[in-house]
Design a protein around this motif. Structure first.
Motif, PDB file in Angstrom:
ATOM      1  N   PRO A  85       0.810  -1.229   0.000  1.00 19.82           N
ATOM      2  CA  PRO A  85       0.000   0.000   0.000  1.00 19.82           C
ATOM      3  C   PRO A  85       0.840   1.274   0.000  1.00 19.82           C
ATOM      4  CG  PRO A  85       0.068  -0.948   2.196  1.00 19.82           C
ATOM      5  CD  PRO A  85       0.831  -1.900   1.303  1.00 19.82           C
ATOM      6  N   PHE A  86       2.140   1.159   0.102  1.00 16.73           N
ATOM      7  CA  PHE A  86       3.040   2.312   0.090  1.00 16.73           C
ATOM      8  C   PHE A  86       4.062   2.112  -1.029  1.00 16.73           C
ATOM      9  CE2 PHE A  86       4.129  -0.780   3.339  1.00 16.73           C
ATOM     10  CZ  PHE A  86       5.394  -1.181   2.963  1.00 16.73           C
ATOM     11  N   TRP A  87       4.788   3.202  -1.336  1.00 15.70           N
ATOM     12  CA  TRP A  87       5.772   3.169  -2.434  1.00 15.70           C
ATOM     13  C   TRP A  87       5.123   2.621  -3.705  1.00 15.70           C
ATOM     14  CZ3 TRP A  87      10.001   0.384   0.874  1.00 15.70           C
ATOM     15  CH2 TRP A  87      10.465   1.262   1.851  1.00 15.70           C
ATOM     16  N   ARG A  88       3.936   3.133  -3.985  1.00 18.88           N
ATOM     17  CA  ARG A  88       3.148   2.553  -5.077  1.00 18.88           C
ATOM     18  C   ARG A  88       3.750   2.840  -6.450  1.00 18.88           C
ATOM     19  NH1 ARG A  88      -2.711   4.768  -4.036  1.00 18.88           N
ATOM     20  NH2 ARG A  88      -1.495   6.679  -3.701  1.00 18.88           N
ATOM     21  N   LEU A  89       4.589   3.869  -6.552  1.00 17.20           N
ATOM     22  CA  LEU A  89       5.203   4.156  -7.842  1.00 17.20           C
ATOM     23  C   LEU A  89       6.167   3.058  -8.284  1.00 17.20           C
ATOM     24  CD1 LEU A  89       5.885   7.996  -7.614  1.00 17.20           C
ATOM     25  CD2 LEU A  89       4.066   6.819  -8.853  1.00 17.20           C
ATOM     26  N   LEU A  90       6.590   2.198  -7.333  1.00 17.69           N
ATOM     27  CA  LEU A  90       7.447   1.073  -7.711  1.00 17.69           C
ATOM     28  C   LEU A  90       6.720   0.042  -8.572  1.00 17.69           C
ATOM     29  CD1 LEU A  90       9.386   0.415  -4.375  1.00 17.69           C
ATOM     30  CD2 LEU A  90      10.225   1.535  -6.435  1.00 17.69           C
ATOM     31  N   ARG A  91       5.416   0.198  -8.707  1.00 25.23           N
ATOM     32  CA  ARG A  91       4.661  -0.750  -9.527  1.00 25.23           C
ATOM     33  C   ARG A  91       5.026  -0.638 -11.001  1.00 25.23           C
ATOM     34  NH1 ARG A  91      -1.488  -0.685  -6.907  1.00 25.23           N
ATOM     35  NH2 ARG A  91      -0.819  -0.890  -4.726  1.00 25.23           N
ATOM     36  N   VAL A  92       5.735   0.412 -11.365  1.00 26.78           N
ATOM     37  CA  VAL A  92       6.147   0.538 -12.758  1.00 26.78           C
ATOM     38  C   VAL A  92       7.043  -0.634 -13.171  1.00 26.78           C
ATOM     39  CG1 VAL A  92       8.158   1.949 -12.200  1.00 26.78           C
ATOM     40  CG2 VAL A  92       7.108   2.158 -14.447  1.00 26.78           C
ATOM     41  N   VAL A  93       7.776  -1.212 -12.210  1.00 23.23           N
ATOM     42  CA  VAL A  93       8.670  -2.338 -12.534  1.00 23.23           C
ATOM     43  C   VAL A  93       7.875  -3.600 -12.872  1.00 23.23           C
ATOM     44  CG1 VAL A  93      10.543  -3.789 -11.684  1.00 23.23           C
ATOM     45  CG2 VAL A  93      10.524  -1.350 -11.146  1.00 23.23           C
ATOM     46  N   PRO A  94       6.978  -4.093 -11.984  1.00 20.43           N
ATOM     47  CA  PRO A  94       6.219  -5.302 -12.364  1.00 20.43           C
ATOM     48  C   PRO A  94       5.268  -5.072 -13.537  1.00 20.43           C
ATOM     49  CG  PRO A  94       5.387  -4.393 -10.309  1.00 20.43           C
ATOM     50  CD  PRO A  94       6.656  -3.669 -10.614  1.00 20.43           C
ATOM     51  N   VAL A  95       4.722  -3.861 -13.663  1.00 21.96           N
ATOM     52  CA  VAL A  95       3.819  -3.599 -14.791  1.00 21.96           C
ATOM     53  C   VAL A  95       4.581  -3.675 -16.110  1.00 21.96           C
ATOM     54  CG1 VAL A  95       2.395  -1.829 -15.873  1.00 21.96           C
ATOM     55  CG2 VAL A  95       2.201  -2.260 -13.429  1.00 21.96           C
ATOM     56  N   THR A  96       5.773  -3.087 -16.140  1.00 21.94           N
ATOM     57  CA  THR A  96       6.590  -3.155 -17.357  1.00 21.94           C
ATOM     58  C   THR A  96       6.962  -4.594 -17.679  1.00 21.94           C
ATOM     59  OG1 THR A  96       7.489  -0.975 -16.834  1.00 21.94           O
ATOM     60  CG2 THR A  96       8.677  -2.289 -18.451  1.00 21.94           C
ATOM     61  N   GLU A  97       7.309  -5.367 -16.639  1.00 23.53           N
ATOM     62  CA  GLU A  97       7.665  -6.781 -16.863  1.00 23.53           C
ATOM     63  C   GLU A  97       6.479  -7.570 -17.381  1.00 23.53           C
ATOM     64  OE1 GLU A  97       7.864 -10.968 -15.992  1.00 23.53           O
ATOM     65  OE2 GLU A  97       6.639  -9.546 -14.850  1.00 23.53           O
ATOM     66  N   ARG A  98       5.289  -7.310 -16.872  1.00 19.68           N
ATOM     67  CA  ARG A  98       4.106  -8.036 -17.326  1.00 19.68           C
ATOM     68  C   ARG A  98       3.748  -7.670 -18.768  1.00 19.68           C
ATOM     69  NH1 ARG A  98       0.328 -10.275 -13.711  1.00 19.68           N
ATOM     70  NH2 ARG A  98       1.115 -10.521 -11.590  1.00 19.68           N
ATOM     71  N   LEU A  99       3.821  -6.383 -19.096  1.00 18.95           N
ATOM     72  CA  LEU A  99       3.514  -5.969 -20.467  1.00 18.95           C
ATOM     73  C   LEU A  99       4.504  -6.566 -21.453  1.00 18.95           C
ATOM     74  CD1 LEU A  99       2.623  -2.206 -19.888  1.00 18.95           C
ATOM     75  CD2 LEU A  99       1.040  -4.059 -20.443  1.00 18.95           C
ATOM     76  N   SER A 100       5.770  -6.647 -21.049  1.00 16.14           N
ATOM     77  CA  SER A 100       6.778  -7.211 -21.937  1.00 16.14           C
ATOM     78  C   SER A 100       6.611  -8.717 -22.096  1.00 16.14           C
ATOM     79  CB  SER A 100       8.181  -6.884 -21.400  1.00 16.14           C
ATOM     80  OG  SER A 100       9.174  -7.446 -22.217  1.00 16.14           O
ATOM     81  N   SER A 101       6.382  -9.426 -20.994  1.00 14.26           N
ATOM     82  CA  SER A 101       6.229 -10.882 -21.076  1.00 14.26           C
ATOM     83  C   SER A 101       4.949 -11.277 -21.795  1.00 14.26           C
ATOM     84  CB  SER A 101       6.244 -11.486 -19.669  1.00 14.26           C
ATOM     85  OG  SER A 101       5.171 -10.964 -18.894  1.00 14.26           O
ATOM     86  N   ALA A 102       3.915 -10.430 -21.735  1.00 14.00           N
ATOM     87  CA  ALA A 102       2.665 -10.723 -22.433  1.00 14.00           C
ATOM     88  C   ALA A 102       2.733 -10.360 -23.905  1.00 14.00           C
ATOM     89  CB  ALA A 102       1.506  -9.984 -21.773  1.00 14.00           C
ATOM     90  N   GLY A 103       3.832  -9.749 -24.336  1.00 13.99           N
ATOM     91  CA  GLY A 103       3.989  -9.395 -25.738  1.00 13.99           C
ATOM     92  C   GLY A 103       3.241  -8.143 -26.151  1.00 13.99           C
ATOM     93  N   LEU A 104       2.813  -7.327 -25.185  1.00 11.00           N
ATOM     94  CA  LEU A 104       2.082  -6.105 -25.518  1.00 11.00           C
ATOM     95  C   LEU A 104       3.010  -4.951 -25.847  1.00 11.00           C
ATOM     96  CD1 LEU A 104      -0.723  -6.311 -22.813  1.00 11.00           C
ATOM     97  CD2 LEU A 104      -0.819  -7.019 -25.205  1.00 11.00           C
ATOM     98  N   ILE A 105       4.213  -4.966 -25.305  1.00 16.53           N
ATOM     99  CA  ILE A 105       5.225  -3.970 -25.647  1.00 16.53           C
ATOM    100  C   ILE A 105       6.531  -4.704 -25.911  1.00 16.53           C
ATOM    101  CG2 ILE A 105       4.164  -2.101 -24.331  1.00 16.53           C
ATOM    102  CD1 ILE A 105       6.153  -2.606 -22.107  1.00 16.53           C
ATOM    103  N   GLN A 106       7.410  -4.064 -26.654  1.00 14.71           N
ATOM    104  CA  GLN A 106       8.690  -4.664 -27.022  1.00 14.71           C
ATOM    105  C   GLN A 106       9.805  -3.867 -26.346  1.00 14.71           C
ATOM    106  OE1 GLN A 106      11.014  -7.023 -27.642  1.00 14.71           O
ATOM    107  NE2 GLN A 106       9.622  -7.609 -29.303  1.00 14.71           N
ATOM    108  N   LEU A 107      10.413  -4.484 -25.345  1.00 19.76           N
ATOM    109  CA  LEU A 107      11.487  -3.836 -24.597  1.00 19.76           C
ATOM    110  C   LEU A 107      12.844  -4.480 -24.832  1.00 19.76           C
ATOM    111  CD1 LEU A 107       9.801  -3.205 -21.127  1.00 19.76           C
ATOM    112  CD2 LEU A 107      10.131  -1.600 -22.989  1.00 19.76           C
ATOM    113  N   GLU A 108      12.900  -5.464 -25.730  1.00 16.15           N
ATOM    114  CA  GLU A 108      14.157  -6.166 -25.945  1.00 16.15           C
ATOM    115  C   GLU A 108      15.258  -5.252 -26.480  1.00 16.15           C
ATOM    116  OE1 GLU A 108      16.861  -9.153 -25.732  1.00 16.15           O
ATOM    117  OE2 GLU A 108      14.835  -9.035 -24.898  1.00 16.15           O
ATOM    118  N   PRO A 109      14.995  -4.354 -27.461  1.00 19.78           N
ATOM    119  CA  PRO A 109      16.071  -3.447 -27.895  1.00 19.78           C
ATOM    120  C   PRO A 109      16.590  -2.565 -26.770  1.00 19.78           C
ATOM    121  CG  PRO A 109      14.297  -3.501 -29.501  1.00 19.78           C
ATOM    122  CD  PRO A 109      13.802  -4.236 -28.305  1.00 19.78           C
ATOM    123  N   LEU A 110      15.669  -2.025 -25.955  1.00 18.89           N
ATOM    124  CA  LEU A 110      16.104  -1.184 -24.840  1.00 18.89           C
ATOM    125  C   LEU A 110      16.890  -1.995 -23.821  1.00 18.89           C
ATOM    126  CD1 LEU A 110      16.031   1.529 -23.356  1.00 18.89           C
ATOM    127  CD2 LEU A 110      13.832   0.834 -22.368  1.00 18.89           C
TER     128      LEU A 110
END
Length: 508
Positions: free
Chosen positions: A255-280
């Protein structure tokens, strides 16, 4: 029947379902992160959501109205425990009453004059008490006072308010034009003030956790389902290890430090194939790996050279040399690596490599014999005769051939003998090597060579260490290394594309 490589394996219905599930959860996590960003920035940006005006530069009045943006303050103020401030609401309601009275009876009517006097008193009270402190908008009052002074052309904001609402000023102006200053400049500033409730802990009221709890429960369910899927795939793994595999999802449950959710959200979007982060990821990892590689190489080189210097400086160097003897450095149950290596390589060199070099050895020895016979067998006056030179060359070639053939025959025989398993020969070889280390250690202990040898070897290693680090510095840092890698990758890709184009041309 083996499945051809070009025919992809069709995913099973369950696999398709879980793939869709991961994609939906990734989108929900992205929505939750977007709401978190809105929630965290709502209080600092409340004035924007209230008026929907975008100021291009904070220090100027350049403003872009955004009327298409919805006004969310009436709904989200409840979530943040925000309520209208009593003093500023009284000020706004009183001015609305003044505006309505002036529209019906005129701005100079007795009722309007009394309301204008009350409005001046409310303005003076507003300036004295500064109710904007409770909402943290301290600068709002200063901006309001600056607008009043600039409008009236006076140095005092209280006198400016009395002048702008006085009879002398309003008798020469149209109230419909003057009211725009108050409704478009003053009242929007006053409307930004608010009062926020305080809970029993002395903290501002915030009900955002009520909106976040359903997301957290859904994320917890997804983490458990992922652990169950991993447990089903690898039955030997424990539940604890399966849950720890999803440690990156921990910020989704906090319930705190909620901005850290950017890490798991980015990982989920990448693993689900919705965004492409491999070049970065490749660019970042390449830079990090290049930096770590240089630092690691420097540290390892320094540690190895320092360890070698410590060994050489040690007064127990002869004992270390003596410890290289096979009966001290090899356990009884282990194979004697050095002896076995020599037993494998010596027959190979003597019986295979040596005979294959017969033409080169023959030319070398023939030339060496001919040079050694110059002026010895044939007198100098006869050296110029062609017959004598040919005879001398033929003689040296025959002598060299006889020597090489004899040497290679001995080499083959020795190689055949060494290739056979001979325990006596093996023990003699071990004794010879042990004797060599023993005599070297004894000689160093008795003579003055040890100290001087230690100084020379330590100085050599020190110079090697300095020159190696100097060469690394001169070659450049991480940027040069990455540029070199880019050159290799791009040149290889270019060469491949050129080959493909040439192949296509030939096919055509």
């Amino acid at each position: 029947m083996v499945r051809p490589r070009w025919q992809g394996l069709k995913p099973s219905p369950s696999r398709k379902f879980w793939q869709r599930w991961d994609q939906v959860l990734a989108l929900i996590a992205a929505i939750n992160l977007s709401w978190i960003l809105f929630d965290v920035t709502y209080i600092p940006l409340r004035n924007f959501w209230l008026h929907r005006n975008l100021y291009l530069l904070p220090s100027t009045s350049l403003m872009v109205p955004l009327p298409w943006v919805p006004n969310v303050t009436p709904f989200y103020d409840v979530v943040k425990g925000i309520k209208p401030h009593r003093d500023t609401q009284i000020y706004i309601k009183h001015f609305s009453q003044l505006d309505q009275t002036a529209a019906r009876q005129g701005i100079n009517s007795p009722a309007s004059q009394q309301l204008r006097l009350n409005q001046v008193e409310l303005t003076t009270q507003l300036i004295d008490e500064n109710p904007f402190v409770s909402s943290g908008n301290v600068g709002t009052l200063e901006k309001l006072k600056s607008l009043l002074r600039a409008r009236a052309g006076m140095d005092s904001s209280k006198q400016a308010a009395a002048h702008l609402l006085g009879n002398k000023y309003l008798n020469n102006l149209d109230w419909q034009q003057e009211r725009l200053f108050w409704t478009e400049k003053i009242l929007p500033l006053i409307a930004t003030n608010y009062w926020r409730s305080i809970n029993e802990n002395g903290q501002p009221v915030d009900y955002a956790w009520r909106l976040d709890t359903p997301f957290q429960l859904l994320f917890l369910l997804d983490i458990l389902l992922r652990a169950m899927r991993l447990k089903r795939r690898f039955p030997g793994i424990s539940w604890r290890e399966a849950l720890l595999r999803r440690w990156i999802d921990l910020p989704l449950l906090l319930p705190f430090w909620r901005l850290l959710r950017v890490v798991p959200v980015t990982e989920r979007l990448s693993s689900a194939g919705l965004i492409q982060l491999e070049p970065l990821r490749a660019v970042i990892s390449r830079g990090v790996v290049a930096l770590l590689a240089l630092e690691l190489f420097e540290v390892l080189t320094l540690r190895i050279v320092d360890a070698m210097q410590e060994i050489i400086r040690s007064p127990h160097l002869p004992q270390r040399i003596r410890s290289l003897c096979s009966h001290q450095s090899v356990d009884k149950n282990e194979e004697r690596e050095l002896t076995e290596l020599l037993r494998l390589w010596l027959p190979l060199i003597l019986s295979e490599v040596g005979p294959s070099m017969r033409p080169q050895l023959l030319a070398l020895f023939s030339h060496a014999l001919q040079r050694s016979m110059d002026g010895v067998i044939v007198p100098a006056p006869l050296k110029g005769l062609t017959v004598i030179e040919k005879a001398e060359s033929e003689l040296s070639r025959q002598l060299a051939a006889g020597m090489i053939d004899t040497f290679l025959q001995l080499s083959r025989n020795a190689g055949d003998q060494l290739g056979r398993k001979d325990m006596v020969l093996e023990q003699l070889g071990v004794d010879t090597i042990d004797r060599f280390w023993e005599e070297l250690a004894r000689t160093l202990e008795q003579g003055p060579v040890l100290e001087r040898s230690q100084e020379l070897m330590v100085a050599f290693l020190e110079e090697f260490k300095r020159s190696s680090f100097r060469q690394l510095r001169e070659q450049g840092g991480v940027n040069e290394l990455i540029s070199e890698l880019d050159g290799l990758n791009f040149s290889e890709a270019k060469t491949t594309s050129q080959k493909q184009e040439s192949g296509n041309k030939i096919t055509l």
